[in-house]
Scaffold this motif. Sequence first.
Motif, PDB file in Angstrom:
ATOM      1  N   ASN A  80     -17.486  -4.770   7.977  1.00 51.92           N
ATOM      2  CA  ASN A  80     -17.666  -5.779   9.034  1.00 51.92           C
ATOM      3  C   ASN A  80     -16.496  -6.949   8.982  1.00 51.92           C
ATOM      4  N   VAL A  81     -16.482  -7.573  10.201  1.00 46.70           N
ATOM      5  CA  VAL A  81     -15.487  -8.604  10.420  1.00 46.70           C
ATOM      6  C   VAL A  81     -16.288  -9.929   9.692  1.00 46.70           C
ATOM      7  N   TYR A  82     -15.979 -10.595   8.594  1.00 45.65           N
ATOM      8  CA  TYR A  82     -16.446 -11.714   8.255  1.00 45.65           C
ATOM      9  C   TYR A  82     -15.627 -12.838   8.019  1.00 45.65           C
ATOM     10  N   PRO A  83     -15.663 -14.086   8.001  1.00 41.04           N
ATOM     11  CA  PRO A  83     -16.936 -14.547   8.468  1.00 41.04           C
ATOM     12  C   PRO A  83     -17.498 -14.610   9.742  1.00 41.04           C
ATOM     13  N   MET A  84     -18.830 -14.732   9.861  1.00 34.24           N
ATOM     14  CA  MET A  84     -19.273 -14.566  11.255  1.00 34.24           C
ATOM     15  C   MET A  84     -20.239 -15.645  11.560  1.00 34.24           C
ATOM     16  N   VAL A  85     -20.326 -16.062  12.980  1.00 38.04           N
ATOM     17  CA  VAL A  85     -21.502 -16.930  13.321  1.00 38.04           C
ATOM     18  C   VAL A  85     -22.352 -16.063  14.319  1.00 38.04           C
ATOM     19  N   ALA A  86     -23.452 -16.110  13.754  1.00 33.59           N
ATOM     20  CA  ALA A  86     -24.600 -15.040  14.442  1.00 33.59           C
ATOM     21  C   ALA A  86     -24.606 -15.588  16.051  1.00 33.59           C
ATOM     22  N   PRO A  87     -24.662 -14.803  17.011  1.00 34.23           N
ATOM     23  CA  PRO A  87     -24.955 -15.215  18.424  1.00 34.23           C
ATOM     24  C   PRO A  87     -26.123 -16.253  18.510  1.00 34.23           C
ATOM     25  N   GLY A  88     -26.029 -17.332  19.044  1.00 26.86           N
ATOM     26  CA  GLY A  88     -27.133 -18.285  19.255  1.00 26.86           C
ATOM     27  C   GLY A  88     -27.063 -19.379  18.137  1.00 26.86           C
ATOM     28  N   ALA A  89     -26.296 -19.186  17.021  1.00 25.76           N
ATOM     29  CA  ALA A  89     -26.285 -19.809  15.527  1.00 25.76           C
ATOM     30  C   ALA A  89     -25.432 -20.897  15.748  1.00 25.76           C
ATOM     31  N   ALA A  90     -25.704 -22.219  14.816  1.00 30.25           N
ATOM     32  CA  ALA A  90     -24.717 -23.358  15.024  1.00 30.25           C
ATOM     33  C   ALA A  90     -23.434 -22.887  14.367  1.00 30.25           C
ATOM     34  N   LEU A  91     -22.386 -23.574  14.518  1.00 29.49           N
ATOM     35  CA  LEU A  91     -21.189 -23.173  14.167  1.00 29.49           C
ATOM     36  C   LEU A  91     -20.773 -23.144  12.448  1.00 29.49           C
ATOM     37  N   ASP A  92     -21.704 -24.099  11.877  1.00 28.44           N
ATOM     38  CA  ASP A  92     -21.619 -24.316  10.576  1.00 28.44           C
ATOM     39  C   ASP A  92     -22.650 -23.105   9.745  1.00 28.44           C
ATOM     40  N   ASN A  93     -23.390 -22.483  10.481  1.00 26.34           N
ATOM     41  CA  ASN A  93     -24.231 -21.491  10.034  1.00 26.34           C
ATOM     42  C   ASN A  93     -23.504 -20.166   9.993  1.00 26.34           C
ATOM     43  N   VAL A  94     -22.735 -19.812   8.969  1.00 24.82           N
ATOM     44  CA  VAL A  94     -21.643 -18.976   8.904  1.00 24.82           C
ATOM     45  C   VAL A  94     -22.049 -17.939   7.790  1.00 24.82           C
ATOM     46  N   ILE A  95     -22.323 -16.420   8.214  1.00 21.68           N
ATOM     47  CA  ILE A  95     -22.705 -15.413   7.220  1.00 21.68           C
ATOM     48  C   ILE A  95     -21.267 -14.761   6.901  1.00 21.68           C
ATOM     49  N   GLY A  96     -21.426 -14.227   5.613  1.00 22.72           N
ATOM     50  CA  GLY A  96     -20.395 -13.397   5.121  1.00 22.72           C
ATOM     51  C   GLY A  96     -19.346 -14.180   4.676  1.00 22.72           C
ATOM     52  N   ALA A  97     -19.294 -15.652   4.495  1.00 24.73           N
ATOM     53  CA  ALA A  97     -17.905 -16.336   3.937  1.00 24.73           C
ATOM     54  C   ALA A  97     -17.976 -15.852   2.450  1.00 24.73           C
ATOM     55  N   ILE A  98     -16.810 -15.701   1.947  1.00 21.77           N
ATOM     56  CA  ILE A  98     -16.503 -15.736   0.445  1.00 21.77           C
ATOM     57  C   ILE A  98     -16.600 -17.099  -0.115  1.00 21.77           C
ATOM     58  N   ASP A  99     -17.396 -17.123  -1.124  1.00 18.05           N
ATOM     59  CA  ASP A  99     -17.337 -18.381  -1.980  1.00 18.05           C
ATOM     60  C   ASP A  99     -16.612 -18.094  -3.329  1.00 18.05           C
ATOM     61  N   VAL A 100     -15.597 -18.691  -3.590  1.00 16.93           N
ATOM     62  CA  VAL A 100     -15.035 -18.433  -4.712  1.00 16.93           C
ATOM     63  C   VAL A 100     -15.605 -19.307  -5.954  1.00 16.93           C
ATOM     64  N   THR A 101     -16.286 -20.546  -5.648  1.00 15.20           N
ATOM     65  CA  THR A 101     -17.038 -21.066  -6.801  1.00 15.20           C
ATOM     66  C   THR A 101     -18.051 -20.388  -7.290  1.00 15.20           C
ATOM     67  N   LEU A 102     -18.580 -19.221  -6.624  1.00 13.05           N
ATOM     68  CA  LEU A 102     -19.529 -18.662  -7.203  1.00 13.05           C
ATOM     69  C   LEU A 102     -19.080 -17.097  -7.484  1.00 13.05           C
ATOM     70  N   GLY A 103     -17.966 -16.915  -7.567  1.00 11.50           N
ATOM     71  CA  GLY A 103     -17.361 -15.697  -8.378  1.00 11.50           C
ATOM     72  C   GLY A 103     -16.903 -14.784  -7.094  1.00 11.50           C
ATOM     73  N   ALA A 104     -16.448 -15.275  -6.038  1.00 10.39           N
ATOM     74  CA  ALA A 104     -15.854 -14.724  -5.025  1.00 10.39           C
ATOM     75  C   ALA A 104     -16.887 -13.743  -4.398  1.00 10.39           C
ATOM     76  N   VAL A 105     -18.098 -14.205  -4.198  1.00  5.92           N
ATOM     77  CA  VAL A 105     -19.293 -13.454  -3.224  1.00  5.92           C
ATOM     78  C   VAL A 105     -19.461 -13.970  -2.013  1.00  5.92           C
ATOM     79  N   ARG A 106     -20.029 -12.963  -1.174  1.00  3.09           N
ATOM     80  CA  ARG A 106     -20.286 -13.399   0.221  1.00  3.09           C
ATOM     81  C   ARG A 106     -21.713 -14.316   0.104  1.00  3.09           C
ATOM     82  N   VAL A 107     -21.521 -15.367   0.977  1.00  4.22           N
ATOM     83  CA  VAL A 107     -23.005 -16.282   1.068  1.00  4.22           C
ATOM     84  C   VAL A 107     -23.517 -16.136   2.451  1.00  4.22           C
TER      85      VAL A 107
END
Length: 620
Positions: free
Chosen positions: A578-605
């Motif tokens: 899948n193409v990440y990160p992604m803002v789901a249709p109808g969601a707010a711009l800061d409500n991002v799915i699939g972004a990688i967070d390196v502070t958590l060990g490079a996992v998707r949030v």
Amino acid sequence: MMNTLTDKLAQKQLAIEGKPLGPGSHTEHEGKTMTGAQAIIASLEAEGVDTVFGYPGGQAIKIYDALYDSKKLHHVLARHEQGATHMADGYARATGKVGVVLVTSGPGATNTVTGIATAYMDSIPMVVITGQVTRGVIGTDSFQESDIVGITMPIVKHSFLLQSTDDLTETFREAFYIASTGRPGPVLIDIPSDLQGAEMVFHYPDSVNIPSYRPTYKGNAKQIKQATALIETSKRPLLYAGGGIVSSHACQELEALAEAMQIPVVTTLLGKGCFPSSHPLSLGPVGMHGSKYANMAMTECDLIIAAGARFSDRVTGKLDEFAPNAKVIHIDIDPAEIGKIREANVPIVGDAQGILGGIVAQLEKSGATPVDAEWVETVNEWRERWPYYDDQFNDYPNQIVPEVALDELSKQLDPDNSIVTTEVGQHQMWAHQHIGREHARSFLSSGGLGTMGFGFPAAIGAKFGCPDKQVVCVAGDGSFQMNSQEMATAAINNTAVKVFLLDNRALGMVHQWQKLFYHERYSSTILDPVPDFVKLADAYGWEGERIEKPEDVAPAIARMLASEKPYLLDVAISPDQNVYPMVAPGAALDNVIGAIDVTLGAVRVNGKGVGKKDEKEGEE
């Protein structure tokens, strides 16, 4: 900088006044008696046109006969009229010149509709010349008649149905002027075949006078001062740059403003390249598939300076939650865009180059400096925390990862001597995220219409316009097959375009939406493993190869770029990616799915959360 800007604006003023945009109207044809068809060719030459893309037919045959004698025009014979129109579009985007299309009536004309709509949505200058049945049978449903003026009316900047040879040269002069000034766009000229054979005396106008068409170039001085005052006091400003920066040649002024006040810059799909990707202030793509850090910057800023951008729904997300604390300065040459989506505190109608230059001059005059360095530091912390991709995140081991593959392509391309085009889909967004661009007109993609089948013929057009540059089309297997017949056009003309095909045997973007939002009900998005793209390349006289292993990516790209022939590199990827990160249709711009967070060990949030979640949870 201001002396240079003054010179640039003076040149634009000549265009505004309707002075010759090409090498001048007084050509060797002046005063000669000729047919209408010959006058069409002479008009194109007077406008400085060097390349025409098209496909002949019965109602354009007289024009093609006249074209046979031209020593100045190179005609590119496409294999489909839609392909010809996208080629002209790519030529225009790469060069800044007006793209020219020549086709016949009926189906020849209607086949251009998708290409015209693509250019219209993205504000690309184009003149489309269509042959038409003779004036005496218009409206009788004669053979290969279509009302192309009526059909295209909603998707052109203007259109003409020629009624007399007396109006021919003036029509062409006006068409090129309208297409290339103000907010650029496509113009259609429909020419009945009896006029093509009628005799006339050629005279090409020196100027244009259209009282109803007076684009505003010079920004209001009072509004420029108001904008400057807002910028001077802003603590969290953000520059939001779109395709209008490219059209107005305002990249230098944009960079000057960003550096003077240390303002981060986000770009739209069409604005990519107007601000160097390598610049420390560049945040790159914003919106549905923009980075989490760019979307956070847009959400948390207190001032948006929108220049040549129109607040597309793919940028804003849920509109009533978009940039809730930001004031807006909106700069656009089209007054209809200002206030259409987001109300502007300071609206400025005019040319972005002059307006941004004026703001920079005002800031220099007042000795303004950035208000708060903490804003850039915060944005940079977000950038480090939420990268597009991290090598620690290996969700598909032993398979080619599209993000990694495109990073490698970007690394091997010469940023100063290459053009990337894209088809439409997942590969388009991965390319937008991972291919760095340092210059305007080096990343060509269908934005507003999202046209599958655009990128490959556009690459051919770009290569004709910029023959010394490496041109690579990033494509998906679905999009590429929309206009793959144009492989013949590239082969016959020895146009060494390259196709970097991310091949997942699926209609990837729709497949992704079905996976995320439709309970994995894959209705009509799985493509059978046909054709064999390497064999297809061979059939057209191209070079080609298929790769399936990660270790093969870098050497294969090197071979592709080194080839002096058209080349197709078939890159096998999983349909599950899948193409990440992604803002789901109808969601707010800061409500991002699939972004990688390196502070958590490079996992998707998932969404606004920061908890450790795997990809499957992020999809639900």
